[in-house]
Design an enzyme around this catalytic site. Structure first.
Site, PDB file in Angstrom:
ATOM      1  N   CYS A  77       0.906  -1.177  -0.132  1.00  0.00           N
ATOM      2  CA  CYS A  77       0.162   0.006   0.105  1.00  0.00           C
ATOM      3  C   CYS A  77       1.071   1.242   0.045  1.00  0.00           C
ATOM      4  O   CYS A  77       1.838   1.536   0.860  1.00  0.00           O
ATOM      5  CB  CYS A  77      -1.039  -0.016   1.299  1.00  0.00           C
ATOM      6  SG  CYS A  77      -1.860   1.713   1.409  1.00  0.00           S
ATOM      7  N   CYS A 185      -0.436   3.403  -6.568  1.00  0.00           N
ATOM      8  CA  CYS A 185      -1.624   3.039  -5.566  1.00  0.00           C
ATOM      9  C   CYS A 185      -1.793   1.421  -5.957  1.00  0.00           C
ATOM     10  O   CYS A 185      -2.062   1.289  -7.296  1.00  0.00           O
ATOM     11  CB  CYS A 185      -2.988   3.372  -5.684  1.00  0.00           C
ATOM     12  SG  CYS A 185      -4.463   2.964  -4.694  1.00  0.00           S
ATOM     13  N   HIS A 187      -4.074  -0.451  -5.832  1.00  0.00           N
ATOM     14  CA  HIS A 187      -5.192  -0.762  -6.410  1.00  0.00           C
ATOM     15  C   HIS A 187      -5.396  -0.706  -8.054  1.00  0.00           C
ATOM     16  O   HIS A 187      -5.807  -1.138  -8.946  1.00  0.00           O
ATOM     17  CB  HIS A 187      -6.473  -0.071  -6.022  1.00  0.00           C
ATOM     18  CG  HIS A 187      -6.903  -0.385  -4.549  1.00  0.00           C
ATOM     19  ND1 HIS A 187      -6.286  -0.335  -3.594  1.00  0.00           N
ATOM     20  CD2 HIS A 187      -8.213  -0.955  -4.313  1.00  0.00           C
ATOM     21  CE1 HIS A 187      -6.841  -0.758  -2.333  1.00  0.00           C
ATOM     22  NE2 HIS A 187      -8.132  -1.025  -2.889  1.00  0.00           N
TER      23      HIS A 187
HETATM   24  N1  DGL Z   1      -3.847   0.443  -2.185  1.00  0.00           N
HETATM   25  C1  DGL Z   1      -3.725   1.597  -1.401  1.00  0.00           C
HETATM   26  C2  DGL Z   1      -2.473   2.321  -1.766  1.00  0.00           C
HETATM   27  O1  DGL Z   1      -1.794   1.786  -2.593  1.00  0.00           O
HETATM   28  C3  DGL Z   1      -4.990   2.443  -1.347  1.00  0.00           C
HETATM   29  C4  DGL Z   1      -4.970   3.321  -0.489  1.00  0.00           C
HETATM   30  C5  DGL Z   1      -6.535   3.851   0.198  1.00  0.00           C
HETATM   31  O2  DGL Z   1      -6.925   3.007   0.750  1.00  0.00           O
HETATM   32  O3  DGL Z   1      -6.437   4.725  -0.156  1.00  0.00           O
HETATM   33  O4  DGL Z   1      -2.273   3.653  -1.760  1.00  0.00           O
END
Ligand code: DGL
Length: 265
Positions: A77, A185, A187
């Site tokens: 993350c 990110c 995601h």
């Molecule tokens: N996967 C997370 C990242 O790399 C998402 C963060 C979130 O929950 O806003 O930043």
């Protein structure tokens, strides 16, 4: 329970399903390792929260990982990796930041400029710019944050993705036209194809592979690589388990060996 250190799992954590993109790379690179994943979907997105709140959530996850005696922790993350100095020094388990891995990867590529798409928290931290500047002084980094793409993906609202991604890339191109853009990110690599459609000719960098390489190198240097074993995947989430199963299948990871719902602490 006293399990030989090399036989312990690698912990992987994220605010939600995004860190499964790091699991994908770890599985490719380290198929013999057991992986323990925690995704905090009940509290996703982290990127719009305060630092204090994020640290509280993170320390609960780290406690869980240390109770389970993982041998290393991948912070899959970016948002959480920007706060690395606030939690990592107090822990006895080695912790790997995806932002550091991504910045090192950019430095190795000898780029003239680079773009970054990420959460608001990651953008406001300025950590990418700082770590890249340390290795490539003066390299322009154009950043365009995204308020809700992580939560949109975490909730499986895929119909909203094309418009969201197009708008994100327009915000980035209003600042500059880099040939390489970091998916900052975890995601976002889930919909890398949508980014490619929105910005033909741009190469999107997924830092997951670089982070998996860092972990592999560290395990090898410390004699902690697992051998002659079929690596398993245990997924624990505070959210809906079925969504994690679907995302594992979508990413080609296959069925998790164990899947359970759990709230922390
Ligand atoms: N996967 C997370 C990242 O790399 C998402 C963060 C979130 O929950 O806003 O930043």
């Amino acid at each position: 329970m006293n399990v030989k250190r090399s036989d312990r799992p690698i912990g992987v954590l994220d605010s939600g399903v995004g860190g499964l993109t790091v699991v994908q790379s770890l599985k490719e690179l380290l198929p013999e390792e057991d992986l323990l994943y925690f995704g905090d979907s009940a509290n996703c997105p982290y990127g719009n929260r305060t630092k204090e709140n994020i640290l509280e959530l993170m320390n609960n996850i780290l406690d869980f990982m240390e109770e389970r005696q993982v041998k290393a922790i991948a912070v899959a993350c970016n948002t959480l990796s920007t706060l690395y100095d606030e939690y990592a020094p107090a822990r006895h388990t080695p912790i790997f930041s995806i932002v550091q891995a991504a910045a090192n990867d950019v430095a190795r590529r000898n780029l003239k400029e680079v773009g970054l798409v990420c959460t608001e928290f990651t953008a406001n931290s300025g950590l990418y710019e700082k770590l890249i500047d340390e290795q490539c002084p003066g390299l322009p980094v154009y950043t365009a944050s995204n308020h809700n793409l992580a939560s949109t993906l975490d909730q499986g609202r895929f119909a909203e993705v094309p418009d969201n991604v197009r708008a994100n890339m327009q915000r980035l191109f209003a600042k500059g036209h880099p040939d390489y853009v970091i998916l900052g990110c975890t995601h976002y690599p889930i919909v890398k194809d949508e980014f490619e459609k929105a910005a033909p000719g741009v190469t999107f960098l997924n830092p997951a592979h670089a982070q998996a390489e860092d972990i592999k190198n560290w395990l090898a240097e410390n004699g902690l690589l697992r051998q002659d074993h079929r690596g398993s995947l245990e997924v624990v989430t505070s959210g809906e388990p079925h969504f994690y199963r679907e995302m594992c299948l979508r990413l080609g990871i296959g069925e998790p060996d164990l899947l359970e719902q759990k709230s922390l602490p």
